[in-house]
Design an enzyme around this catalytic site. Structure first.
Site, short mmCIF file in Angstrom:
data_model
loop_
_atom_site.label_atom_id
_atom_site.label_comp_id
_atom_site.label_asym_id
_atom_site.label_seq_id
_atom_site.Cartn_x
_atom_site.Cartn_y
_atom_site.Cartn_z
N ASP A 236 0.96 -0.92 0.06
CA ASP A 236 -0.82 0.35 -0.06
C ASP A 236 0.66 1.19 -0.17
OD1 ASP A 236 -2.21 1.51 -0.17
OD2 ASP A 236 -3.17 0.51 1.33
C1 BGC Z 1 -5.05 3.05 0.38
C2 BGC Z 1 -5.34 1.67 -1.70
C3 BGC Z 1 -4.89 2.65 -2.32
C4 BGC Z 1 -4.19 3.89 -2.30
C5 BGC Z 1 -3.51 4.80 -3.67
C6 BGC Z 1 -3.98 4.04 -0.14
O1 BGC Z 1 -4.00 5.55 0.73
O2 BGC Z 1 -5.12 2.33 1.68
O3 BGC Z 1 -6.57 1.31 -1.33
O4 BGC Z 1 -5.02 2.07 -3.63
O5 BGC Z 1 -3.15 4.85 -1.52
O6 BGC Z 1 -4.20 5.05 -3.61
#
Ligand code: BGC
Length: 709
Positions: free
Chosen positions: A228
């Site tokens: 993530d």
């Molecule tokens: C989130 C993810 C997301 C990623 C990219 C993170 O803050 O938890 O779900 O895909 O950001 O935007």
């Protein structure tokens, strides 16, 4: 013809160490479209990789795409085929914007009713989650786009999400939290995103047992594992644990710049302020430390080769390495718009309908009350935000459908969903005038309701990634607004637009309640079609609605946790499994699986078909066509010393029945509902007689039969 594994291995062999390293962490997308970007290797004609956020649609900064309903609304259809079609549509939209991977679906279980991201997830039930996971992954990947199920695993709350440790037993992991991911892998998911949190003390990016041993070795996952964003805890730890791609691989400042975010609101900071060590989210780890770790042998060279091969393997699979990728992209097509509306209408749950308050008559004079009726409810805040090309508000949808009059009163101030991307716009929205120059006034709303045939009150919550809800109560005085309207009106219908379960303190004083979740761009059209009976309310609850204090996570050590540990002591007793258990201290307000129809269904003869299906006769005993969601739950035999849920969902089927029509429907029973995970024996199926309950919800059983194991 996609390149074979041998071809991919040859490509890996021809890369230098620097080139290999450059393929396993992100960089700034020169086009500014991708959420995650990996530069290619021009020397070997390896193209770039672009990953775009989901799961409610494709988020591309400055561009629009179809805003589908929230995942919890999609699950409420109990119709995975619709989710498959949504996957196809999202993949086509990703393609039209030059994106090769979609960061979705969200597969975390709804463990905590307050979780700010419940709207991005499907259900409190693992079978529903697994079915929708598989369906949407199949849809996405059928169009040569890489699906990225997330967030692996036990990311069930936003509070302290970067540091909290889910202290969870193996049985609950296996029975509840892992099945969605396993189903996604079985469906061929090309990528899996690790969660921010720790599990039993270890950050998920560095969790060798869950990432390498379970996901890759046990389930045979051959795609790449991506972190993530800013969720890579260490370079050596993550690489050796099985993480293949670090995202975004650039500093938070560089990311903000790439996305043109000029506010200093940190994307990750909301709700996490105390938990992000200063500078921790800004340092890309693989970018700065991986090469030397490989040179020193701290990360084996063949681990780096495997990381690269997994990424290139997926690029090869979708045809990127041989120039075959790219046909079939399409944005905002009539088909996608229709699908967004069908999903929103089918996912709408009729919770209560006394004395036929609904459907509305074509010529009813309507008082439309609520602070959000002039704006479609697109979703919650965070990385899943989508900007649609078109949207229909409740006000527009009702006005277009009715032959009667529509009077409007906002009642209370706007409830603004926090946004990650347009703080300035959100402030402007909050300050914008209501249509007709109306001002918030509860008395005016009550007067307006008094004059009409029916008062329609649309209320909403405001949830976001990065923060959990402090309470299940609706914000902004909306509960008082509903109560005042219900007092004044002859007939009151409340439409709730929420990201998960909410408290409905006024529910006994209103005539009908409709849960429409976050319906997306088709909000008003879908709502009108259900309220006027053009579509049968076919949604059923994929989560339990219960009094705030009665959920199993209603103890600080379970949620949000103490000393950065959230104890999953409830084990497998989450959602309806908790409320069904003897001694539970609260009855659900509306149980799992609940949802009314305008038609009336009668269940007839029910018999087992072999040991993994039941056949049930169902009749639409009303004079209108309807759609029934038939549900089968399994009750296990008693085994000394083993605590099991009273019942577990094993299968379901959504059927359209014309007035007076009878059909025999076969429901297949998932083995998941029969087996249990024993810490020493692993998966175990106890011999004995299992009762199969068939009915309209987990608490409305209409027929029974038995099967043996
Ligand atoms: C989130 C993810 C997301 C990623 C990219 C993170 O803050 O938890 O779900 O895909 O950001 O935007």
């Amino acid at each position: 013809m996609a390149l074979s594994d041998t071809d991919v291995a040859d490509v890996v062999d021809s890369l230098s160490l620097d080139e290999k390293c450059s393929l396993v962490y992100g960089a700034v997308d020169p086009e500014g479209t991708a959420t995650g970007y990996v530069p290619g290797v021009p020397r070997l004609d390896i193209p770039e990789l672009r990953l775009a956020d989901g799961p409610l649609g494709i988020r591309i900064p400055g561009r629009s795409s179809t805003a589908f309903p929230a995942s919890i609304a999609v699950a409420s259809t109990f119709d995975p085929e619709l989710a498959r079609r949504q996957g196809v549509a999202m993949a086509r939209e990703a393609k039209a914007s030059g994106q090769y991977a979609v960061l979705g679906p969200g597969l975390n279980l709804v463990r905590v009713p307050n979780c700010g991201r419940n709207f991005e997830y499907y259900s409190e039930d693992p079978v529903v989650t697994a079915d929708f996971a598989a369906a949407v992954v199949e849809g996405l990947q059928s169009e040569d786009v890489i699906a990225t199920p997330k967030h692996y695993v036990a990311n069930n709350q936003e509070t302290k999400r970067l540091v909290v440790s889910a202290e969870v037993g193996e049985r609950a992991l296996r029975e509840l939290y892992l099945p969605g991911f396993e189903a996604a892998v079985e469906a061929g998911a090309g990528s899996v995103m690790t969660a921010y949190n720790r599990v039993n003390g270890t950050h998920m990016s560095d969790h060798r047992r869950l990432v390498t041993e379970v996901l890759k070795d046990e389930w045979g996952f051959d795609g790449y594992v991506v972190s993530d964003w800013f969720g890579t805890a260490s370079a050596v730890g993550a690489a050796t644990a099985g993480l293949d791609l670090e995202m975004p691989g650039i500093s938070l400042e560089a990311l903000h710049e790439a996305f043109g975010i000029d506010s200093d609101a940190e994307m990750l900071a909301e709700g996490d302020d105390e938990s992000i060590p200063a500078g921790e989210t800004t340092t890309p780890k693989f970018a700065t430390e991986l090469k030397s770790a490989v040179e020193s042998g701290a990360v084996p060279a063949d681990r780096l080769d495997d990381m690269v091969a997994r990424i290139l393997g997926q690029m090869a699979r979708i045809g990127l390495l041989d120039g075959e990728w790219g046909d079939g992209g399409a944005l905002d097509t009539p088909e996608h718009r229709d699908l967004a509306e069908t999903l929103a209408a089918r996912g709408t749950v009729l919770l209560k309908n006394d004395d036929g308050a609904l459907p509305l008559s074509d010529d009813d004079d309507v008082a439309l009350v609520g602070p959000g009726v002039a704006e479609a409810m697109l979703g919650g805040g965070g990385s899943s935000e989508v900007t649609p090309a078109r949207e229909v508000s409740a006000l527009e949808g009702i006005r277009a459908r009715t032959d009667g009059s529509v009077a409007f009163e906002p009642g209370v101030e706007r409830v603004v969903t926090p946004s990650f991307f347009d703080d300035a716009d959100a402030d402007a929205d909050a300050a914008a005038d209501f249509p007709g120059g109306k001002t918030p006034d509860v008395d005016a709303a009550a007067d307006c309701a008094r004059e009409a045939d029916v008062a329609l009150v649309v209320v909403r919550d405001a949830t976001t990634e990065g923060a959990d809800r402090e309470t299940l109560r609706l914000p902004g005085g909306q509960d008082e607004l509903v109560a005042a309207v219900a007092d004044a009106a002859d007939r009151t219908v409340v439409v709730v637009q929420s990201g998960g379960p909410v408290a409905l303190p006024w529910r006994d004083s209103v005539d009908a309640i409709v849960e429409s979740w976050y319906p997306g761009q088709a909000d008003g059209d879908a709502l009108a079609s259900v309220l006027y009976g053009d579509a049968d309310p076919a949604g059923r609850l994929p989560v339990t609605f219960a009094p705030e204090g009665s959920y199993p996570t209603n103890a600080e050590e379970r949620f949000p946790g103490v000393d950065d540990e959230a104890r999953y002591d409830e084990g497998v007793f989450v959602g309806y499994r908790h409320f069904d258990a003897a001694g539970s201290d609260g009855e659900p307000t509306y149980p799992f699986g609940h949802g009314l129809s305008y038609a009336t269904f009668e269940y007839g003869e029910t018999e087992a078909r072999g040991d993994d299906a039941v056949a049930v006769e169902v009749t639409n005993a009303s004079d209108r066509d309807g759609r029934e969601v038939m549900q089968a739950y399994v009750r296990p035999p008693t085994v000394a010393g083993v605590e099991r849920p009273t019942r577990e969902l094993a299968g379901y089927a959504a059927v359209e029945l014309a007035a007076d029509e009878t059909e025999t429907v076969e429901l297949s029973l998932s083995e998941h509902a029969f087996r249990r995970y024993d810490d020493s024996e692993g998966w175990t199926v106890d011999a004995g007689e299992y009762v199969v309950e068939v009915g309209r919800s987990s608490r409305d059983v209409r027929a029974e039969t038995t099967v043996s194991r």
